[in-house]
Write a protein that holds these residues in place. Structure first.
Motif, short mmCIF file in Angstrom:
data_model
loop_
_atom_site.label_atom_id
_atom_site.label_comp_id
_atom_site.label_asym_id
_atom_site.label_seq_id
_atom_site.Cartn_x
_atom_site.Cartn_y
_atom_site.Cartn_z
N VAL A 127 0.86 -1.19 0.00
CA VAL A 127 0.00 0.00 0.00
C VAL A 127 0.89 1.24 0.00
O VAL A 127 1.85 1.32 0.76
CB VAL A 127 -0.93 0.03 1.23
CG1 VAL A 127 -1.83 1.25 1.19
CG2 VAL A 127 -1.76 -1.25 1.30
N GLN A 128 0.56 2.20 -0.85
CA GLN A 128 1.30 3.46 -0.91
C GLN A 128 0.31 4.64 -0.88
O GLN A 128 -0.78 4.55 -1.40
CB GLN A 128 2.12 3.54 -2.19
CG GLN A 128 3.28 2.55 -2.24
CD GLN A 128 4.08 2.66 -3.52
OE1 GLN A 128 3.52 2.61 -4.61
NE2 GLN A 128 5.37 2.83 -3.39
N GLY A 129 0.76 5.73 -0.27
CA GLY A 129 -0.08 6.91 -0.16
C GLY A 129 -0.16 7.36 1.30
O GLY A 129 0.66 6.92 2.11
N PRO A 130 -1.15 8.15 1.66
CA PRO A 130 -2.16 8.74 0.76
C PRO A 130 -1.63 9.97 0.03
O PRO A 130 -0.69 10.61 0.48
CB PRO A 130 -3.29 9.12 1.71
CG PRO A 130 -2.56 9.46 2.99
CD PRO A 130 -1.37 8.53 3.06
N TRP A 131 -2.29 10.27 -1.07
CA TRP A 131 -2.03 11.50 -1.81
C TRP A 131 -3.30 12.35 -1.72
O TRP A 131 -4.35 11.97 -2.25
CB TRP A 131 -1.65 11.19 -3.26
CG TRP A 131 -0.38 10.40 -3.35
CD1 TRP A 131 0.89 10.88 -3.22
CD2 TRP A 131 -0.25 8.99 -3.57
NE1 TRP A 131 1.80 9.85 -3.34
CE2 TRP A 131 1.14 8.69 -3.56
CE3 TRP A 131 -1.16 7.95 -3.78
CZ2 TRP A 131 1.63 7.40 -3.75
CZ3 TRP A 131 -0.68 6.67 -3.96
CH2 TRP A 131 0.70 6.41 -3.94
N TRP A 132 -3.18 13.48 -1.04
CA TRP A 132 -4.33 14.35 -0.79
C TRP A 132 -4.53 15.27 -1.99
O TRP A 132 -3.56 15.70 -2.63
CB TRP A 132 -4.12 15.18 0.46
CG TRP A 132 -3.67 14.38 1.64
CD1 TRP A 132 -2.38 14.21 2.07
CD2 TRP A 132 -4.49 13.62 2.54
NE1 TRP A 132 -2.36 13.40 3.18
CE2 TRP A 132 -3.63 13.01 3.50
CE3 TRP A 132 -5.86 13.38 2.62
CZ2 TRP A 132 -4.10 12.21 4.53
CZ3 TRP A 132 -6.34 12.58 3.65
CH2 TRP A 132 -5.47 12.00 4.58
N ALA A 133 -5.77 15.63 -2.27
CA ALA A 133 -6.03 16.48 -3.44
C ALA A 133 -7.41 17.13 -3.32
O ALA A 133 -8.23 16.78 -2.47
CB ALA A 133 -5.94 15.68 -4.74
N LEU A 134 -7.63 18.10 -4.22
CA LEU A 134 -8.95 18.70 -4.44
C LEU A 134 -9.52 18.16 -5.74
O LEU A 134 -8.78 17.76 -6.63
CB LEU A 134 -8.84 20.22 -4.52
CG LEU A 134 -8.32 20.96 -3.29
CD1 LEU A 134 -8.15 22.44 -3.61
CD2 LEU A 134 -9.25 20.78 -2.11
N ARG A 135 -10.83 18.17 -5.86
CA ARG A 135 -11.45 17.81 -7.13
C ARG A 135 -11.22 18.93 -8.15
O ARG A 135 -11.07 20.11 -7.78
CB ARG A 135 -12.95 17.58 -6.95
CG ARG A 135 -13.30 16.39 -6.06
CD ARG A 135 -14.80 16.15 -6.06
NE ARG A 135 -15.17 15.03 -5.23
CZ ARG A 135 -15.42 15.09 -3.93
NH1 ARG A 135 -15.36 16.28 -3.32
NH2 ARG A 135 -15.75 14.01 -3.24
N PRO A 136 -11.19 18.59 -9.45
CA PRO A 136 -10.99 19.64 -10.46
C PRO A 136 -12.04 20.74 -10.41
O PRO A 136 -11.76 21.89 -10.73
CB PRO A 136 -11.05 18.86 -11.79
CG PRO A 136 -10.65 17.47 -11.43
CD PRO A 136 -11.20 17.24 -10.04
#
Length: 233
Positions: A127-136
């Protein structure tokens, strides 16, 4: 009759002012992605494929069991590779190595730590991550753009006021883009490999990870040109 060509810098009676508006917002992330890689290896090709299929199904079933907390589940690459022996002549196969990569996108960060821990506890699973983001289409992008425009107008007014003038009209508003330029998040979970067969520790379930979402930085930039009344010099 020749039409006069407008000058790029305006005229003494109608001067132009060009400004740049900028905005920088710090907001909470909306989604988190984790990457899951399932592995299998064996001397028999069919057996390796069966193990890979079984383990992949276990991963998918576990992720899907979290229901609405999981926004998206996608299978990326599937690879089965024969490994040749290093000694002797000819193409003698020593083993078969297979892997499947899956990406899960979650919106419930409370469930994220628990799911990541349970996935890492599965057989031959990374398992790798997490990668946080916003929606487009996040409202944060719109807010940043509007703030950049307001700053451009305010800056132009201040320049005009410093000359004893006032803004008359907007000539141009150029959008340079507003996008999420958050610093790349270091893999918060690192790379967690599951245990193999056997061992007394497998009977005890690992506690869920406590993960703190990384705030996202949203930038927006605009260029604006205005005309203003004649300055009082």
């Amino acid at each position: 009759m020749t039409t006069p060509t407008p000058t790029p810098y305006g005229t003494p009676d109608s001067p132009r002012v060009a400004v740049r508006g900028e905005a920088r917002l710090e907001v909470d992330p909306e989604i988190a992605r984790i990457g899951i890689t399932v592995n299998a290896r064996g001397t028999d090709r069919k057996a390796a494929l069966q193990d890979l299929t079984r383990r992949n199904a276990a991963v998918l079933d576990l992720v899907k069991s979290y229901g609405e907390a999981v926004e998206k589940l996608e299978t990326g690459a599937f690879v089965i590779t024969p490994q040749l022996t290093h000694k002797g002549r000819g193409e003698r196969i020593r083993a078969y190595h297979g892997r499947v990569h899956v990406t899960a996108t979650l919106t419930d960060f409370t469930a994220l730590g628990e799911l990541a821990t349970r996935l890492a506890d599965l057989e031959l699973t990374t398992v790798q991550g997490p990668w946080w983001a916003l929606r487009p289409d996040s409202p944060a992008h719109r807010d940043a753009r509007q703030q950049a425009v307001r700053e451009a107008v305010q800056r132009a007014r201040e320049y005009a006021a410093a000359l004893g003038a006032r803004l008359v009209a907007l000539l141009e508003l150029a959008d340079e883009g507003a996008e999420n330029l958050a610093r790349p998040a270091p893999p918060g979970l690192g790379s967690m490999r599951s245990r193999g067969h056997g061992g007394a520790m497998e009977a005890a379930e690992a506690p869920p990870l406590d993960l703190e979402p990384q705030r996202q930085t949203v930038y927006a930039h605009v260029n604006a040109r205005f005309t203003m009344s004649p300055p009082q010099l």
